[in-house]
Design an enzyme around this catalytic site. Structure first.
Site, PDB file in Angstrom:
ATOM      1  N   GLY A  79      19.261  -0.007   4.631  1.00 18.45           N
ATOM      2  CA  GLY A  79      18.243  -0.991   4.268  1.00 18.45           C
ATOM      3  C   GLY A  79      18.808  -2.388   4.369  1.00 18.45           C
TER       4      GLY A  79
ATOM      5  N   TRP B 274      10.013   2.991   6.942  1.00 20.07           N
ATOM      6  CA  TRP B 274       9.251   1.825   6.512  1.00 20.07           C
ATOM      7  C   TRP B 274       8.820   0.928   7.666  1.00 20.07           C
ATOM      8  CZ3 TRP B 274       7.079   2.372   2.164  1.00 20.07           C
ATOM      9  CH2 TRP B 274       7.712   3.039   1.120  1.00 20.07           C
TER      10      TRP B 274
ATOM     11  N   ARG C 133      10.330 -14.408   6.525  1.00 20.20           N
ATOM     12  CA  ARG C 133      10.446 -14.835   5.120  1.00 20.20           C
ATOM     13  C   ARG C 133       9.567 -16.043   4.843  1.00 20.20           C
ATOM     14  NH1 ARG C 133      16.726 -13.673   5.577  1.00 20.20           N
ATOM     15  NH2 ARG C 133      16.525 -11.435   5.201  1.00 20.20           N
TER      16      ARG C 133
ATOM     17  N   HIS D 212      -7.500  -9.795 -17.918  1.00 21.04           N
ATOM     18  CA  HIS D 212      -8.679  -8.962 -17.655  1.00 21.04           C
ATOM     19  C   HIS D 212      -8.771  -7.800 -18.647  1.00 21.04           C
ATOM     20  CE1 HIS D 212      -9.013 -10.909 -13.694  1.00 21.04           C
ATOM     21  NE2 HIS D 212     -10.121 -10.244 -13.454  1.00 21.04           N
ATOM     22  N   GLY D 213      -7.741  -7.640 -19.518  1.00 19.48           N
ATOM     23  CA  GLY D 213      -7.751  -6.516 -20.453  1.00 19.48           C
ATOM     24  C   GLY D 213      -7.832  -5.193 -19.701  1.00 19.48           C
TER      25      GLY D 213
ATOM     26  N   GLU E 163      11.232  -7.913   3.656  1.00 20.92           N
ATOM     27  CA  GLU E 163      11.742  -9.174   4.239  1.00 20.92           C
ATOM     28  C   GLU E 163      12.966  -9.667   3.459  1.00 20.92           C
ATOM     29  OE1 GLU E 163      10.382 -10.209   6.986  1.00 20.92           O
ATOM     30  OE2 GLU E 163       8.520  -9.060   6.889  1.00 20.92           O
TER      31      GLU E 163
END
Ligand SMILES: Cc1cc2nc3c(=O)[nH]c(=O)nc-3n(C[C@H](O)[C@H](O)[C@H](O)COP(=O)(O)OP(=O)(O)OC[C@H]3O[C@@H](n4cnc5c(N)ncnc54)[C@H](O)[C@@H]3O)c2cc1C
Length: 555
Positions: A283, A312, A416, A512-513, A537
């Site tokens: 990665g 990915w 990025r 928003h609960g 990224e």
């Protein structure tokens, strides 16, 4: 007539400048000590936590400077209203207070003492920091944000404002109505989006006109990304990331023939692109990519056979080409110098899995990994088996052999920067939907937006977003000047803007609960979408240590 800002008449943009100057004095000391501690960056790994704190503090300082400078430019044109000045001041105070806290935490590791902190932030400056970041100011800003439904129209030059307006119109009319559906059903981005975005030139924003693009500069690209991401991060804003990355890599290292062959088709949207770097075991340590590319002649054509797993790879199914990093020097000790970048053509597949077979026996098998958010493009685990790629698809031709890592890194710097735009667009959407919600929702007999704490949280969301936007726009302008030297700033913009997007989508969700957790409300999508931003990224710790830290400390 009274305004929510009457109590702050004594505060001005000069106060924001004063705060930033104090922060920079402290940062200078901290950076000087961090350089000494790490032997000019050579021993970052022996001081990772301190490096992380200093790198992040410097990022916050850079954002505060960008924020005050942008507002000063707008004010010089007579276009900064009082709320913009005060939002700038509050945004700077948030950033400066946070950076001061980070340096404070690293004080003893840096070999600094209390008096160093006091010298940079004497009592009058600390008092100013408290006033500028006061809850009263943030509450007033929050109240105003709720009244204007969180909308932001930062003054820009005329052309850029027109671009923003036209992308906003497209995103609101064509993308937003489908965003929820695509997310909930994990559908593929509709072809209609791709076709229209191609017609509108969104895939060619970094492609020079000579190659069929509409190069308008990086700020135009960021504004486009921001508006598309405000409607949908996954189904619109992120569609232009991959063409951006491959375009920059080709412009940097492609042959003239390759630029002529690929760039016009990327710019028009005829070719959708996937970027394939990550592997199941590789990665952040990109230099250890293992996927192999070996010379071969197949059906009389010179080229390479590619073998190995990849993971990915976003949009790999729909994509017509993959920009794939592979090892051409089999000696693992060759590290980054043994990697080359290939443009791998493939058929386009609509589903969540595919198998692409070549007449000579090569194949790519792909299966999408299920994810809680960032749906619409699908990210695939791939297996390449003796997949043939013609020699002319080695980016840079023979001269590009062994240059893949550097070309990919150049592409990532652009990715990025673009991700900073994606993050602020998503954050903007969260701010707007939250302002709308708190105005309509009543508890204890009053709209929840009339409570002090709600206004404070919304004011802070807007102040943080202003800082993230400012550093991203500054990075875009610096990219226009010189992409290579602006790469660390682009990483800083990505780092800060993605964290801000995570923080403010979650603030919005809590406001928003219970409905913030319901799929019925878009804030729940924004939260899961935002969570991927600090990962791809360049995952946050790697950006902090190996990109920003190294650039600042000189390693
Ligand atoms: C939805 C999604 C889409 C993606 N799309 C693409 C794509 O299109 N193309 C592509 O190529 N990739 C893509 N990626 C992959 C992404 O870029 C990687 O996940 C990312 O670079 C991190 O690599 P990793 O997942 O292997 O994590 P690792 O590198 O294993 O890192 C995991 C953690 O380990 C720690 N760590 C690692 N190294 C160090 C170190 N030296 N010092 C301190 N800590 C360390 C950090 O805390 C880090 O957060 C995507 C990922 C996701 C989730």
């Amino acid at each position: 007539m009274s305004t929510p800002f009457d109590d702050f008449a004594s505060l001005s943009l000069d106060d924001a400048r004063t705060l930033v100057n104090g922060a920079e004095a402290l940062l200078e000391r901290a950076l000087e000590r961090a350089r000494a501690l790490t032997g000019n960056g050579k021993a970052i790994d022996d001081h990772q936590v301190t490096t992380e704190r200093v790198a992040y503090a410097a990022t916050e300082g850079r954002a505060a400077r960008a924020l005050v400078e942008r507002t000063a430019r707008i004010a010089a044109e007579g276009r900064a209203d009082r709320s913009l000045e005060l939002l700038t001041l509050a945004g700077c105070a948030e950033l400066v207070a946070s950076l001061r806290g980070r340096v404070d935490q690293a004080l003893s590791e840096l070999g600094l003492v209390e008096s160093d902190l006091d010298a940079a932030f004497p009592a009058p400056l600390r008092a100013l920091l408290r006033r500028a970041g006061s809850e009263a100011l943030l509450r007033a800003l929050g109240q105003q944000q709720i009244e204007r439904r969180g909308r932001s129209d930062l003054p820009l030059d005329e052309t850029l404002e027109q671009i923003r307006e036209s992308v906003r119109e497209f995103a609101e009319q064509e993308v937003a109505p489908h965003a929820e559906h695509i997310h909930r059903r994990d559908d593929l981005v509709p072809e209609a989006f791709i076709r229209k975005m191609g017609e509108l030139g969104y895939f060619g924003l970094s492609v020079p006109e000579a190659y069929g693009g509409h190069e308008m500069g990086n700020l135009a690209m960021i504004l486009t990304t921001e508006e598309l991401s405000r409607a949908s991060l996954a189904a619109a804003g992120s569609l232009i990331t991959r063409p951006e990355i491959l375009t920059k890599a080709l412009l940097q290292g492609g042959t003239d023939e390759q630029k002529r062959a690929w760039l016009p088709r990327i710019a028009s949207g005829e070719l959708m692109v996937g970027i394939s770097v990550t592997e199941p075991d590789v990665g952040s340590d990109v230099a250890s990519v293992k996927c192999r590319a070996e010379r071969a002649t197949v059906g009389g054509r010179e080229g390479f056979l590619i073998n190995g797993p990849k993971s990915w790879c976003t949009f790999a199914g729909r994509a017509d080409v993959l920009a794939l990093l592979a090892r051409t020097d089999p000696d693992p000790a060759s590290g980054a110098r043994g990697l080359s970048l290939f443009i791998v053509p493939k058929d386009s597949f609509p589903g969540h899995d595919f198998e692409m077979k070549q007449p000579g026996g090569g194949r790519i098998v792909g299966k999408a990994d299920a994810t809680p958010g960032y749906r619409g493009m699908h990210s695939f685990t791939l297996s390449l088996e003796s997949y043939f790629v013609p020699a002319e698809n080695l980016v840079g031709g023979e001269a590009g052999l062994g240059k893949g890592f550097y070309l990919q890194m150049g592409g990532f710097a652009a990715g990025r920067l673009q991700t900073g735009g994606r993050a602020i667009g998503l954050g903007q959407a969260a701010l707007e939907k939250t302002c709308e919600y708190v105005e309509g929702r009543k508890q204890f007999g009053r709209p929840i937006g009339s409570y002090q704490l709600t206004r404070f949280v919304i004011g802070r969301m807007a102040a943080r977003l202003a800082g993230a936007r400012a550093i991203t726009y500054a990075a875009a302008e610096a990219f226009d000047e010189d992409e290579r030297s602006a790469a660390p700033l682009a990483a800083q913009a990505k780092l800060l803007a993605c964290d801000v997007a995570v923080a403010i989508t979650q603030d919005g969700q809590v406001l928003h609960g219970g409905w913030g957790y319901a799929e019925e409300y878009p804030i729940s999508r924004y939260v899961v979408d935002a969570q991927v931003l600090p990962i791809f990224e360049g995952v946050r710790p790697i950006l902090e240590l190996k990109v920003v830290g190294r650039a600042l400390l000189g390693g």
